[in-house]
Design an enzyme around this catalytic site. Structure first.
Site, PDB file in Angstrom:
ATOM      1  N   ASP A 209       0.835  -1.191   0.000  1.00  0.00           N
ATOM      2  CA  ASP A 209       0.000   0.000   0.000  1.00  0.00           C
ATOM      3  C   ASP A 209       0.876   1.249   0.000  1.00  0.00           C
ATOM      4  O   ASP A 209       2.018   1.225   0.471  1.00  0.00           O
ATOM      5  CB  ASP A 209      -0.903   0.030   1.239  1.00  0.00           C
ATOM      6  CG  ASP A 209      -1.964  -1.055   1.214  1.00  0.00           C
ATOM      7  OD1 ASP A 209      -2.242  -1.581   0.122  1.00  0.00           O
ATOM      8  OD2 ASP A 209      -2.502  -1.378   2.290  1.00  0.00           O
ATOM      9  N   ARG A 210       0.323   2.327  -0.488  1.00  0.00           N
ATOM     10  CA  ARG A 210       1.082   3.571  -0.601  1.00  0.00           C
ATOM     11  C   ARG A 210       1.690   4.002   0.728  1.00  0.00           C
ATOM     12  O   ARG A 210       2.841   4.454   0.785  1.00  0.00           O
ATOM     13  CB  ARG A 210       0.164   4.681  -1.143  1.00  0.00           C
ATOM     14  CG  ARG A 210       0.851   6.017  -1.335  1.00  0.00           C
ATOM     15  CD  ARG A 210      -0.088   7.002  -2.007  1.00  0.00           C
ATOM     16  NE  ARG A 210       0.544   8.299  -2.188  1.00  0.00           N
ATOM     17  CZ  ARG A 210      -0.009   9.309  -2.847  1.00  0.00           C
ATOM     18  NH1 ARG A 210      -1.208   9.174  -3.388  1.00  0.00           N
ATOM     19  NH2 ARG A 210       0.636  10.457  -2.967  1.00  0.00           N
TER      20      ARG A 210
END
Length: 317
Positions: free
Chosen positions: A141-142
């Site tokens: 995930d970012r």
């Protein structure tokens, strides 16, 4: 703008192993990422005459139907800022002719799009122009930092994907969670279902009927007042798996704006936490070329280490 006709594409051995969405982004250069996912959702792209999900891994001999698309005129790629070049070069944990492992910074998406000129993969392709087959092996995930694996050869991509499917790749995370953890190690087996909202945002929920099997092992490493530092080992790699499993058992991840505990997040922000406290600390696997064991670790970043100090003081007081 130019209009292309319907194309039939037979997947070669060299192309096998790629995710369908990544393959389309390569062969449909100039087509916006949002449109790629739109034609996948609508069924305009077909694999062996049937619909396929973006995460489908291509096999040799698969026949793809590629619909007509409007392709933007080519333009020069966005130039990678000098600060990011230096940041990513310093974050390389391991590299050889077959693979690269990066300590991904938090806040950097793995792919560009949604207003971003580049993500980690686009940035690394600029930094490694000779690595023409550079691909993501898995995703983070970012807001998650830590170990992220890239392949440099199709053969390496296939071997590492097979290791993931067979459960032969170890992935370990460090995570700070809310609440007082009872007992010691705990395994969570809760099936997860991913939904994509109209806005494009991904949401994951526990769904014992339609969800996919997901299994996480949690081990408490350090206990604080109302919080716990956990080691999380994944048996499966579902989207948002750690975050949703912890939410489901009452221990939301610190800094999680999507599945988290608002009061806990506010408490941690007061201590200086500015992002998700989730870090991919270790990956272990067999090298795709010669099978030698690989064990690569990324230390807990300084910004997360800094949050533990006041928690220790609070707990000792």
């Amino acid at each position: 703008m130019a209009e292309n006709g319907v194309r039939q594409w037979q997947v070669t051995d060299a192309e096998a192993g790629q995710r369908l969405d990544n393959f389309l982004l390569r062969v449909m250069k100039g087509v916006p990422r949002s449109h790629i996912y739109k034609i996948l959702r609508s069924g305009e792209v077909r694999v062996n005459k049937g619909r396929a999900r973006p995460h489908y891994h291509l096999a040799e001999g698969d026949v793809l139907r590629l619909p007509p698309v409007r392709v933007a005129a080519p333009s020069d790629p966005a130039v990678l800022p000098a600060y990011l070049q230096g940041q990513l070069e310093a974050a390389v944990l391991y590299e050889d002719s077959h693979l690269l492992v990066l300590d991904k910074p938090s806040g950097l998406a793995v792919h560009g799009g949604s207003g971003l000129s580049w993500g980690v993969i686009e940035a690394l392709r600029q930094l490694r122009p000779d690595a023409r087959e550079l691909e993501l092996v898995h995703r983070l995930d970012r807001d998650t930092s830590g170990c992220l694996i890239f392949s440099k050869k199709r053969s390496a991509l296939r071997a590492l994907h097979e290791a993931l499917r067979a459960g032969l790749m170890e992935k370990r995370y460090l995570v700070l969670a809310a609440g007082d953890w009872q007992g010691e190690a705990r395994s969570v087996r809760l099936a997860l279902r991913k939904n994509t909202l109209q806005s494009g945002e991904r949401m994951v929920r526990v769904d014992p009927v339609e969800g996919k099997a997901a299994h996480t092992h949690f081990l408490p490493l350090e206990r604080f007042r109302g919080a716990v530092l956990l080691q999380a080992d994944l048996d499966t790699g579902r989207t948002h798996q750690i975050r949703v499993h912890l939410q489901a058992i009452g221990h939301a991840v610190a800094g999680d704006e999507k599945y988290g505990d608002a009061a806990f997040n506010q408490r941690l922000r007061a201590l200086g936490l500015r992002r998700l406290f989730l870090h991919a600390a270790l990956v272990a696997f067999r090298h795709p070329q010669d099978g030698r064991p690989m064990r690569i670790e990324a230390p807990l970043p300084a910004d997360l280490q800094a949050i533990l100090t006041p928690l220790r003081k609070e707990s000792a007081g």
